[in-house]
Design a protein around this motif. Structure first.
Motif, PDB file in Angstrom:
ATOM      1  N   LYS A 140      13.978 -37.314  -5.718  1.00  9.68           N
ATOM      2  CA  LYS A 140      14.219 -36.234  -4.760  1.00  9.68           C
ATOM      3  C   LYS A 140      15.262 -35.268  -5.322  1.00  9.68           C
ATOM      4  CE  LYS A 140      11.632 -38.163  -1.522  1.00  9.68           C
ATOM      5  NZ  LYS A 140      11.198 -39.330  -2.309  1.00  9.68           N
ATOM      6  N   ARG A 141      15.162 -34.034  -4.933  1.00 10.97           N
ATOM      7  CA  ARG A 141      16.069 -32.996  -5.437  1.00 10.97           C
ATOM      8  C   ARG A 141      17.532 -33.367  -5.174  1.00 10.97           C
ATOM      9  NH1 ARG A 141      15.718 -28.232  -7.451  1.00 10.97           N
ATOM     10  NH2 ARG A 141      13.439 -28.251  -7.137  1.00 10.97           N
ATOM     11  N   GLY A 142      18.316 -33.333  -6.244  1.00  9.17           N
ATOM     12  CA  GLY A 142      19.743 -33.585  -6.146  1.00  9.17           C
ATOM     13  C   GLY A 142      20.134 -35.031  -5.977  1.00  9.17           C
ATOM     14  N   VAL A 143      19.168 -35.945  -5.944  1.00 10.64           N
ATOM     15  CA  VAL A 143      19.449 -37.368  -5.727  1.00 10.64           C
ATOM     16  C   VAL A 143      19.369 -38.102  -7.061  1.00 10.64           C
ATOM     17  CG1 VAL A 143      18.691 -39.474  -4.563  1.00 10.64           C
ATOM     18  CG2 VAL A 143      18.536 -37.264  -3.383  1.00 10.64           C
ATOM     19  N   PRO A 144      20.409 -38.826  -7.467  1.00  7.03           N
ATOM     20  CA  PRO A 144      20.365 -39.544  -8.746  1.00  7.03           C
ATOM     21  C   PRO A 144      19.179 -40.516  -8.810  1.00  7.03           C
ATOM     22  CG  PRO A 144      22.586 -39.538  -7.853  1.00  7.03           C
ATOM     23  CD  PRO A 144      21.702 -38.993  -6.776  1.00  7.03           C
ATOM     24  N   LEU A 145      18.458 -40.494  -9.925  1.00  3.77           N
ATOM     25  CA  LEU A 145      17.377 -41.438 -10.193  1.00  3.77           C
ATOM     26  C   LEU A 145      17.848 -42.346 -11.315  1.00  3.77           C
ATOM     27  CD1 LEU A 145      14.411 -42.361  -9.730  1.00  3.77           C
ATOM     28  CD2 LEU A 145      13.759 -40.745 -11.527  1.00  3.77           C
ATOM     29  N   VAL A 146      18.197 -43.577 -10.987  1.00  3.48           N
ATOM     30  CA  VAL A 146      18.802 -44.519 -11.929  1.00  3.48           C
ATOM     31  C   VAL A 146      17.729 -45.499 -12.382  1.00  3.48           C
ATOM     32  CG1 VAL A 146      20.677 -46.160 -12.286  1.00  3.48           C
ATOM     33  CG2 VAL A 146      20.961 -44.281 -10.648  1.00  3.48           C
ATOM     34  N   THR A 147      17.557 -45.640 -13.702  1.00  3.20           N
ATOM     35  CA  THR A 147      16.440 -46.449 -14.208  1.00  3.20           C
ATOM     36  C   THR A 147      16.868 -47.366 -15.338  1.00  3.20           C
ATOM     37  OG1 THR A 147      15.690 -44.974 -15.983  1.00  3.20           O
ATOM     38  CG2 THR A 147      14.961 -44.455 -13.744  1.00  3.20           C
ATOM     39  N   GLN A 148      16.017 -48.339 -15.591  1.00  5.12           N
ATOM     40  CA  GLN A 148      16.137 -49.177 -16.776  1.00  5.12           C
ATOM     41  C   GLN A 148      15.677 -48.407 -18.007  1.00  5.12           C
ATOM     42  OE1 GLN A 148      17.648 -51.957 -16.834  1.00  5.12           O
ATOM     43  NE2 GLN A 148      17.256 -53.185 -14.996  1.00  5.12           N
ATOM     44  N   ARG A 149      15.756 -49.044 -19.154  1.00  5.73           N
ATOM     45  CA  ARG A 149      15.272 -48.452 -20.404  1.00  5.73           C
ATOM     46  C   ARG A 149      13.776 -48.744 -20.539  1.00  5.73           C
ATOM     47  NH1 ARG A 149      18.288 -51.061 -23.391  1.00  5.73           N
ATOM     48  NH2 ARG A 149      19.873 -49.560 -24.060  1.00  5.73           N
ATOM     49  N   TYR A 150      12.993 -47.732 -20.929  1.00  6.79           N
ATOM     50  CA  TYR A 150      11.548 -47.877 -21.045  1.00  6.79           C
ATOM     51  C   TYR A 150      11.068 -47.417 -22.413  1.00  6.79           C
ATOM     52  CZ  TYR A 150      12.332 -47.889 -15.989  1.00  6.79           C
ATOM     53  OH  TYR A 150      12.809 -48.153 -14.733  1.00  6.79           O
ATOM     54  N   SER A 151       9.809 -47.714 -22.705  1.00  4.06           N
ATOM     55  CA  SER A 151       9.188 -47.228 -23.938  1.00  4.06           C
ATOM     56  C   SER A 151       9.146 -45.704 -23.905  1.00  4.06           C
ATOM     57  CB  SER A 151       7.774 -47.777 -24.060  1.00  4.06           C
ATOM     58  OG  SER A 151       6.954 -47.266 -23.013  1.00  4.06           O
ATOM     59  N   PRO A 152       9.080 -45.040 -25.064  1.00  4.96           N
ATOM     60  CA  PRO A 152       9.106 -43.565 -25.072  1.00  4.96           C
ATOM     61  C   PRO A 152       8.053 -42.903 -24.186  1.00  4.96           C
ATOM     62  CG  PRO A 152       9.543 -44.382 -27.273  1.00  4.96           C
ATOM     63  CD  PRO A 152       9.198 -45.595 -26.435  1.00  4.96           C
ATOM     64  N   PRO A 153       6.777 -43.346 -24.179  1.00 10.15           N
ATOM     65  CA  PRO A 153       5.813 -42.672 -23.299  1.00 10.15           C
ATOM     66  C   PRO A 153       6.172 -42.803 -21.823  1.00 10.15           C
ATOM     67  CG  PRO A 153       4.668 -43.939 -24.987  1.00 10.15           C
ATOM     68  CD  PRO A 153       6.103 -44.342 -25.042  1.00 10.15           C
TER      69      PRO A 153
END
Length: 436
Positions: free
Chosen positions: A194-207
């Motif tokens: 969502k706009r302005g909301v942090p999206l926190v993720t794990q590490r993924y493959s490049p694609p």
């Protein structure tokens, strides 16, 4: 795959019976029905405390458990909605820290279903609406929402401005809905951004990472990816976490498996990249140590099923149902088994899953495999699963029940029941363990 529930409460069961007649059943993605239903209920999604929204293929439920434990250790009251339930529908809805009661649940389902007659919502959509309605009426400091399937079209994706979003581990699952490539799946899950909301993720493959980045940019969400803006490593039995706010040394989770350290670290990163809920490192550490989540490499207590095994045996259960979960479980067992107990696998698979991919990681680890059905669900026949296991080199047998499979264990062994959360729920009920 039609979902359903049973309840020992007559009032709740009456509403579940109504839902079974009203809903066409099966997975139905799309936001039209849930939006229409919530509009009739007065848009409860607009009256929630700060929302932490979590997607992912594997680990999102455990991440929710870590978030809840950390927030509660910091003194906050927390709502939480997760799926599926294992034994009781009530497990899905936790109101200010406590499971919804049968009386509350019956009233919530009645209210939701009374508004649903011409919408034909799915089981999950009704569950989501009931949870949001409950959360909107009870004060709390935070609200944790676990995505059911995917993200973009999941019923939980109705909150316009969550506090922070997270994505746990990615894997190939639900291909009929999310696509055959990991990048497709990543894009579907990242669409909770969502706009302005942090999206926190794990590490993924490049694609996959490219798709996450693209979705975040399209939404106007800052992407907080592992390896770029935060990092976590295991060093001598401790989690060493760092980000722009500094470094933390945290304990290993009580939940077994190295992958749980990844899930705990994601929860830490989500809390560190929002500015509404203050959670001190001490509360994070306490939450990591105290978090529980049923059917994740869980050793079963004494009960009717464990009593069936030879003396000296152990009975474990894990609800993993895809190849990546199988690799994590097999890796944990290889690294931690310090005795000579053979591993016996009791295995089941829904027709929508890939049993070959789930069994391969146990090659050279499991001494034998006993396959079983999953009651009330569209599952692969145990005989067919046993033939597949034999093709892969395992000693295998097909069985009509879990009890029959346990009866085939003739010597002390470490027995793992694996392949489905629905099977896990069946086992908990049979062993007299009711998750709370």
């Amino acid at each position: 795959m039609a979902d359903f529930a049973r309840s020992d409460s007559g009032a709740v069961q009456t509403q579940l019976d109504r839902l079974a007649k009203l809903s066409p059943g099966g997975d139905r993605l799309g936001l039209e029905r849930i939006v229409q239903l919530l509009d009739r209920l007065g848009r409860p999604q607009d009256r929630l405390p700060p929302v932490l929204h979590i997607a992912g293929t594997n680990g999102k439920g455990s991440t929710c458990a870590f978030l809840r434990a950390m927030l509660e250790a910091a003194g906050f009251n927390v709502h939480m909605f997760t799926s599926p339930h294992l034994v009781r529908f009530n497990e899905r809805i936790r109101i200010a820290g406590k499971l919804v009661t049968d009386e509350q649940l019956a009233e919530l389902l009645t209210e939701v279903l009374d508004c649903s007659q011409d919408i034909e919502p799915s089981f999950f959509e009704v569950a989501t609406a009931a949870a949001l309605l409950a959360f909107s009426r009870t004060p709390a400091d935070a609200c944790i929402l676990e995505v059911g399937l995917g993200g973009r079209l999941d019923a939980t994706n109705v909150v316009d401005r969550p506090l922070v979003c997270g994505i746990a581990g990615l894997g190939i699952d639900h291909r009929q809905w999310l696509g055959n490539r990991l990048s497709d799946i990543a894009g579907e899950k990242a669409a909770i951004a969502k706009r302005g909301v942090p999206l926190v993720t794990q590490r993924y493959s490049p694609p996959a990472a490219h798709q996450v980045q693209r979705k975040a940019e399209e939404a106007g969400a800052p992407w907080i990816g592992r390896g770029a803006l935060w990092e976590s490593r295991l060093i001598r039995g401790e989690i060493h976490y760092r980000d722009s706010h500094g470094a933390l040394t945290l304990p290993m989770p009580s939940l077994p498996g190295r992958h749980q350290a990844d899930n705990a670290s994601l929860a830490v990163a989500m809390l560190r990249h929002q500015d509404v809920l203050t959670v001190a490192p001490e509360a994070m550490a306490k939450g990591i140590r105290s978090a529980t989540w049923p059917a994740r490499l869980q050793k079963l207590a004494a009960g009717p099923l464990t009593a069936m095994l030879p003396k000296g045996s152990e009975l474990w259960i894990d609800g993993g149902h895809n190849a990546s979960a199988a690799r994590q479980v097999a890796d944990h067992l290889r690294r931690t088994a310090r005795d000579n107990l053979p591993l016996v696998l009791i295995f089941a698979s829904l027709t929508t899953k890939d049993p070959r991919a789930m069994l391969k990681p146990f090659a050279g680890l499991a001494s034998e495999i006993h396959t079983v059905p999953i009651a009330d669900y569209d599952c692969r026949p145990p005989t067919a699963l046993a033939e597949l296991a034999a093709e892969l080199g395992f000693r295998a047998s097909g069985n009509e029940t879990v009890e029959q499979a346990l009866g085939r264990v003739g010597q002390p062994a470490r027995v793992l029941i694996f392949g489905s959360l629905y099977l896990a729920g069946e086992v908990f009920r049979a062993n007299g363990e009711i998750p709370d």
